[in-house]
Structures are given as C-alpha cells and as structure tokens.
Design a protein around this motif. Structure first.
Motif: not given
Ligand code: NAD
Ligand code: ZN
Ligand code: ZN
Length: 235
Positions: A205, A203, A200
C-alpha cells in the motif's frame, strides 16, 4: 563515549601531501587547486598552510587539505573521511541513530516474489529521548513515530546476507537519524536514513512492500554507499 579524533591525524591517515597541482577546481571550495583554499581564515589549524594539497591514498583525488579539514569538522567527526569526488569512504562511517533495539525473528510465511522461502522480520524499537551534540537541536527532545517498526526480508541466501549488513549498519548507527520527516513534516523526530526497508509483508500500500525484484540489490547498493559491505571497510 566515542573519542573525537584529532582532525589533522584523521586527514594524515588517509591523504598524502602532494606537490603536483592538477589544473582543476577543488570540489569543496570551488577555487582552483593552484590557488589558496577558500577556507583560509575560516578553519583554524596549527600545521596546514592554505595552499597545501592532499591526495587520497586509494582513489587519488586531490583537494586543499584545509578544505578537507573544514569538511571533517562540519561532520560528526567519527574518524572517517568520504572523498567528495568519488564518494569512497575511508575508515568506518558512523551515523547519529539514537539508542534503541534491533530484534530479529524468522517467520514461516513467504513474501510475494519469494514463494520458496520463509521470511525474516526485523523489529526496530527506539524510545523518545533528548538530542545529543550530534543531532540538529542538542538538548531538545526527539519524538518517535510508528515504532516498533517492522521490516521484512526473504529468508534466502541474499536475504540473510542483507540481514548481516543491516546488523553492521545498526551497530554503526546508520539506519535512522534525527531530523524532519518527509512524510509528516514533523521536525526533531526519528526518521529512516538512506537505507530502504520493506515495512509491509503481504501488501504494498505504501510502496514499501513486496513484490520488488530489485529490492535486495538496491539495498545492498545503499548499504555500500554508507561504507557497509561484505568485505568490511577498505582503506
Ligand atoms: P521519511 O518520511 O522522512 O522518509 C525517509 C525515507 O523513508 C524515504 O526514503 C522514504 O521513502 C522512506 N519511507 C517512507 N515511508 C516509509 C514506510 N512506510 N516504510 C518504509 N520506508 C518508508 O521517513 P519517516 O518519517 O521515518 O517514515 C515515514 C512514515 O512512515 C512515518 O510517518 C512513520 O510513522 C511511518 N512508518 C510507520 C511504520 C509502522 O509500522 N507503522 C513503519 C515505518 C514507517
Ligand atoms: Zn578547496
Ligand atoms: Zn575519490
């Protein structure tokens, strides 16, 4: 294409016969080093007696030669040996990553935690195929999920250093392997292999994103554990 090296030759290259008998157990068969190898009668050899001991040239750790031989024959027989005690790799360890492509791009965007540099994007693409003799189920197909996989490094000095090491790891087939995915439980599929990547960019996540101030040091250590270092393999 790779030559399967004669196991006895490989072992002779990195271990010396020794007559000293340390008062310890062999870490491979768990028998005393003064007793016969637990692989006596299991592993066939021409020249190695079941009581013979070998000492690694660099780290000095001692094992039954027959046990090392059994260990080598259980692996992918790439001409390298790893000391079971201290994990030093002798020779060049290679993995079982299937055929594919590694592409590299430079992006102007910076990564969280690296405001002063752009980023490096690595794109791995591996098409599905049929497992070879080095895989868990030779002749059976393997699937590929989430490819092309996009990964990121900061375009910093250390980021560039990691990129060079990852290229070496790719060429030695160490980045992916065929097995069971921890995430999906799917078997006979292409999965990451012990060298963490950040998938990523802006971000976090999945937990595989930035910021992560320890990431570059951690991945350098993971690469070193596979024998991939700046100085190349030491013997
Ligand atoms: P896995 O689940 O067997 O795990 C092997 C290693 O990869 C573990 O160390 C794990 O921590 C790490 N890992 C797990 N998920 C990751 C992720 N998203 N990014 C980076 N590292 C990850 O390995 P796997 O089956 O190869 O990957 C797990 C899942 O992640 C798969 O379902 C795959 O499809 C998905 N994935 C998707 C993309 C994408 O761009 N869509 C990229 C990478 C991974
Ligand atoms: Zn032993
Ligand atoms: Zn050792």
């Amino acid at each position: 294409k790779e030559m399967i090296k004669d196991p006895e030759e490989v072992i002779k290259k990195y271990m010396m016969r020794t007559e000293e008998i340390p008062d310890e157990d062999c870490m491979i068969c768990m028998e005393k080093l003064g007793a016969l190898s637990g692989y006596d009668g299991v592993s066939r050899t021409r020249n190695i007696l079941p009581g013979a001991l070998g000492k690694f040239t660099r780290c000095g750790h001692v094992f039954h030669l027959l046990c090392m031989m059994a260990m080598y024959e259980n692996g992918n027989k790439d001409g390298s040996l790893q000391c079971p005690s201290c994990k030093i790799i002798y020779g060049e360890k290679t993995g079982t990553q299937p055929k594919g492509k590694m592409e590299i791009y430079l992006l102007p965007q910076s990564l969280p935690g690296y405001p002063d540099s752009g980023s490096i994007q690595i794109v791995y693409n591996i098409p599905h195929g049929i497992q070879g003799p080095e895989h868990p189920n030779p002749g059976k197909p393997y699937t590929t999920r989430g490819f092309p996989r996009h990964c990121y490094l900061p375009y910093s000095e250390k980021g560039k250093q990691v990129l060079e090491l990852l290229k070496v790891a790719w060429n030695r087939r160490l980045i992916f392997t065929v097995g069971t995915s921890n995430t999906t439980g799917e078997t006979d599929t292409v999965v990451w292999n012990e060298i963490h990547h950040k998938t990523e960019m802006g971000s976090n996540v999945s937990g595989h994103g930035f910021p992560d101030p320890n990431y570059l040091d951690n991945v350098i250590a993971e690469l070193a554990a596979q024998g991939v270092t700046e100085d190349g393999p030491r013997q």
